[in-house]
Design a protein around this motif. Sequence first.
Motif, PDB file in Angstrom:
ATOM      1  N   GLN A 285     -20.663  -4.364   2.593  1.00  0.00           N
ATOM      2  CA  GLN A 285     -19.461  -5.099   3.016  1.00  0.00           C
ATOM      3  C   GLN A 285     -18.232  -4.471   2.376  1.00  0.00           C
ATOM      4  N   PHE A 286     -17.202  -4.255   3.213  1.00  0.00           N
ATOM      5  CA  PHE A 286     -15.937  -3.693   2.727  1.00  0.00           C
ATOM      6  C   PHE A 286     -14.805  -4.594   3.209  1.00  0.00           C
ATOM      7  N   ARG A 287     -14.118  -5.179   2.246  1.00  0.00           N
ATOM      8  CA  ARG A 287     -13.040  -6.118   2.559  1.00  0.00           C
ATOM      9  C   ARG A 287     -11.739  -5.602   1.953  1.00  0.00           C
ATOM     10  N   MET A 288     -10.672  -5.609   2.738  1.00  0.00           N
ATOM     11  CA  MET A 288      -9.355  -5.222   2.250  1.00  0.00           C
ATOM     12  C   MET A 288      -8.487  -6.469   2.098  1.00  0.00           C
ATOM     13  N   ILE A 289      -7.685  -6.486   1.042  1.00  0.00           N
ATOM     14  CA  ILE A 289      -6.808  -7.616   0.755  1.00  0.00           C
ATOM     15  C   ILE A 289      -5.370  -7.096   0.780  1.00  0.00           C
ATOM     16  N   PHE A 290      -4.536  -7.694   1.632  1.00  0.00           N
ATOM     17  CA  PHE A 290      -3.148  -7.272   1.810  1.00  0.00           C
ATOM     18  C   PHE A 290      -2.236  -8.374   1.272  1.00  0.00           C
ATOM     19  N   THR A 291      -1.268  -7.990   0.452  1.00  0.00           N
ATOM     20  CA  THR A 291      -0.379  -8.963  -0.185  1.00  0.00           C
ATOM     21  C   THR A 291       1.070  -8.529  -0.010  1.00  0.00           C
ATOM     22  N   ASN A 292       1.932  -9.503   0.310  1.00  0.00           N
ATOM     23  CA  ASN A 292       3.363  -9.253   0.491  1.00  0.00           C
ATOM     24  C   ASN A 292       4.142 -10.315  -0.259  1.00  0.00           C
ATOM     25  N   SER A 293       4.945  -9.904  -1.249  1.00  0.00           N
ATOM     26  CA  SER A 293       5.809 -10.857  -1.956  1.00  0.00           C
ATOM     27  C   SER A 293       7.282 -10.598  -1.652  1.00  0.00           C
ATOM     28  N   MET A 294       7.576  -9.837  -0.596  1.00  0.00           N
ATOM     29  CA  MET A 294       8.946  -9.636  -0.145  1.00  0.00           C
ATOM     30  C   MET A 294       9.325 -10.740   0.850  1.00  0.00           C
ATOM     31  N   GLY A 295      10.590 -11.035   0.908  1.00  0.00           N
ATOM     32  CA  GLY A 295      11.081 -12.009   1.876  1.00  0.00           C
ATOM     33  C   GLY A 295      11.338 -11.385   3.229  1.00  0.00           C
ATOM     34  N   LEU A 296      10.443 -10.494   3.633  1.00  0.00           N
ATOM     35  CA  LEU A 296      10.479  -9.862   4.947  1.00  0.00           C
ATOM     36  C   LEU A 296       9.055  -9.781   5.481  1.00  0.00           C
ATOM     37  N   PRO A 297       8.860  -9.876   6.796  1.00  0.00           N
ATOM     38  CA  PRO A 297       7.521  -9.657   7.341  1.00  0.00           C
ATOM     39  C   PRO A 297       7.114  -8.200   7.176  1.00  0.00           C
ATOM     40  N   VAL A 298       5.802  -7.953   7.048  1.00  0.00           N
ATOM     41  CA  VAL A 298       5.282  -6.607   6.822  1.00  0.00           C
ATOM     42  C   VAL A 298       4.103  -6.371   7.767  1.00  0.00           C
ATOM     43  N   ARG A 299       4.035  -5.181   8.312  1.00  0.00           N
ATOM     44  CA  ARG A 299       2.876  -4.786   9.111  1.00  0.00           C
ATOM     45  C   ARG A 299       2.236  -3.569   8.466  1.00  0.00           C
ATOM     46  N   PHE A 300       0.933  -3.674   8.181  1.00  0.00           N
ATOM     47  CA  PHE A 300       0.155  -2.534   7.704  1.00  0.00           C
ATOM     48  C   PHE A 300      -0.674  -1.983   8.862  1.00  0.00           C
ATOM     49  N   ASP A 301      -0.659  -0.688   9.028  1.00  0.00           N
ATOM     50  CA  ASP A 301      -1.495  -0.017  10.017  1.00  0.00           C
ATOM     51  C   ASP A 301      -2.604   0.731   9.293  1.00  0.00           C
ATOM     52  N   VAL A 302      -3.825   0.189   9.366  1.00  0.00           N
ATOM     53  CA  VAL A 302      -4.986   0.856   8.768  1.00  0.00           C
ATOM     54  C   VAL A 302      -5.489   1.851   9.800  1.00  0.00           C
ATOM     55  N   ASN A 303      -5.302   3.127   9.546  1.00  0.00           N
ATOM     56  CA  ASN A 303      -5.525   4.143  10.575  1.00  0.00           C
ATOM     57  C   ASN A 303      -6.932   4.711  10.578  1.00  0.00           C
ATOM     58  N   ASN A 304      -7.420   5.168   9.417  1.00  0.00           N
ATOM     59  CA  ASN A 304      -8.739   5.807   9.416  1.00  0.00           C
ATOM     60  C   ASN A 304      -9.304   5.905   8.011  1.00  0.00           C
ATOM     61  N   PHE A 305     -10.623   5.982   7.957  1.00  0.00           N
ATOM     62  CA  PHE A 305     -11.353   6.410   6.772  1.00  0.00           C
ATOM     63  C   PHE A 305     -11.704   7.888   6.958  1.00  0.00           C
ATOM     64  N   THR A 306     -11.696   8.628   5.868  1.00  0.00           N
ATOM     65  CA  THR A 306     -12.189  10.007   5.887  1.00  0.00           C
ATOM     66  C   THR A 306     -13.160  10.171   4.729  1.00  0.00           C
ATOM     67  N   SER A 307     -14.390  10.560   5.048  1.00  0.00           N
ATOM     68  CA  SER A 307     -15.385  10.802   4.005  1.00  0.00           C
ATOM     69  C   SER A 307     -15.566  12.302   3.829  1.00  0.00           C
ATOM     70  N   TYR A 308     -15.946  12.687   2.602  1.00  0.00           N
ATOM     71  CA  TYR A 308     -16.111  14.110   2.264  1.00  0.00           C
ATOM     72  C   TYR A 308     -17.494  14.314   1.671  1.00  0.00           C
ATOM     73  N   ASN A 309     -18.220  15.248   2.281  1.00  0.00           N
ATOM     74  CA  ASN A 309     -19.530  15.654   1.788  1.00  0.00           C
ATOM     75  C   ASN A 309     -19.572  17.171   1.673  1.00  0.00           C
ATOM     76  N   ASN A 310     -19.722  17.646   0.419  1.00  0.00           N
ATOM     77  CA  ASN A 310     -19.776  19.102   0.192  1.00  0.00           C
ATOM     78  C   ASN A 310     -18.579  19.812   0.824  1.00  0.00           C
ATOM     79  N   GLY A 311     -17.403  19.183   0.694  1.00  0.00           N
ATOM     80  CA  GLY A 311     -16.175  19.789   1.204  1.00  0.00           C
ATOM     81  C   GLY A 311     -15.924  19.579   2.679  1.00  0.00           C
ATOM     82  N   GLU A 312     -16.865  18.976   3.397  1.00  0.00           N
ATOM     83  CA  GLU A 312     -16.698  18.757   4.837  1.00  0.00           C
ATOM     84  C   GLU A 312     -16.182  17.343   5.077  1.00  0.00           C
ATOM     85  N   ALA A 313     -15.097  17.243   5.880  1.00  0.00           N
ATOM     86  CA  ALA A 313     -14.455  15.957   6.147  1.00  0.00           C
ATOM     87  C   ALA A 313     -15.001  15.348   7.435  1.00  0.00           C
ATOM     88  N   ASN A 314     -15.183  14.032   7.394  1.00  0.00           N
ATOM     89  CA  ASN A 314     -15.624  13.286   8.573  1.00  0.00           C
ATOM     90  C   ASN A 314     -14.731  12.063   8.718  1.00  0.00           C
TER      91      ASN A 314
END
Length: 526
Positions: A285-314
């Motif tokens: 299970q992987f859970r992300m927690i997003f917090t905003n303490s500014m008096g403005l709305p915020v949008r986060f764009d979670v784009n991608n995960f990249t894993s690395y094995n022996n120098g090779e990116a996936n």
Amino acid sequence: MDWILRKPIFYLAVILSIFIGGCYSELKDLDFENIKWSPELGIPLIDSKFTLTEILEANSDNIDFTTDANNTIVISISDDSLFSQSASDYYSLSNTSLNVPPIILTQEEIDLFNSNGQVTVLREININYPNPAGLEEIFIDEGFVVTQVQEDFPADVDLSFSMEDPESNSILNYDQIFSFDGVNPISSDQSTDQFSNIRFIFNEDPSLGQIKFSFQLSLTRVNQDLVFGANSLDLDIGFQDMEFGGLYGDLSPQNISTETNTVQTNFLNDNEFLNDIEYYFENPQFRMIFTNSMGLPVRFDVNNFTSYNNGEANEESINNAIELESAEEGSSSTTEANFDNVFKNLINNMPDSVTLQVDGAIDPDDTPDNFVTRNSNILVGYEINLPLEFSLSGLEINETVTLEGIDTQELQYALFKFTSENSLPIDLNFTADLLDEDSAFVMNLFDGKFLAGGTEDQPATINDIIRLEDNPDTNSNELEDLKEVRRVGIRATVSTTNNGNSVVRITSDASVQFNLAVQAKYNVNL
């Protein structure tokens, strides 16, 4: 552990027994030379019991453990600040200059100077604090006032002045800090001073957005009179290097762009004890927690995960937008998002590292009536939970105990008794070696003692005896080899069933216990 046979004690016990029995006529013809005594000595060597939780706790400082409702062990890894930026990374107060008019003497003040040779001029003036961003309120936590003074009076000049914010908080107070010699046609000076905690409000009351100046200018004749309009004292006053305590009003939208954010997934491979294992987690299970303490709305764009094995990116694309409402002052808005399916693919590829790319926007729809304070921020954290419903192979457990002073003289044989009980649903393969004082191999005690996975209700067991002796039918004298033995090493190779391919569930109470003891039998001639 010392394994020392004190044979003199045995001899003494035998002699005493014979001596006591000598008063009986039945022993009068006893032939001492033909008596042989065969004492036995039993010594426990290893008595070890462990749970999987104890193994992980002893070998990984950065892993936390809990159990779920089914008593399944859950490994937890978290980072509450995978990405963190404060409001000051996006909003700031620019250096600004005040529009302070020059000090010019009136005709009346000039007449007093010309008649008396001296005059003191008092001035009070309110100066607007610049507000180019059109904010409603500014609270300045700290900053610097840079003051430059230039004058051309043909007289000695002493200048004192003070500055206050609209709430009568002192910004600075100069008492005759600027003094000029009237001999010079033009004189100048400057000063830089720190200030803190001033506030400006920009609304229908203009005084709330102004700085109050109080000037005292004293002139003393040198050698000539003054002429109306011919001379002045000019002030250039600027506010620089300011840190805001709060900004209120219509703040501009900002783009969020983060550095590469690394997710901790090598918590097993980084550990020397665990770095050669292979695993497959059934329900990570992987859970992300997003917090905003500014008096403005915020949008986060979670784009991608990249894993690395022996120098090779996936790369695993996500493209998930997370919206957070504007926060109330002194509080924060929070939301969470789970990425279990994507993370399952990543973690089970046993990556060297994983990065997460996040960007977004502050106030993406350009809403009015915003605020930020010096403590406002945006924060992204994560939590990994790994229930131990998994397959596993390649784990080794090693334990060594010390043996000193093994006496092989008159030794008939040595029996090593090995027992083990396993309530973990994993298979174990045991090897035991006898080692010298440098832990170098002397001889193998046993190899390939297989113990299948069990349950807490029905643990699997091993109960085996290994006999070492001088076999006259061979050239090998196992008892002679014991002279060099100072240690016993036990290695247990661990895997889930089906050669590490079956998924099992590990509970906190399931354990493995193994014991090794030796029993030695001696010949003693009396």
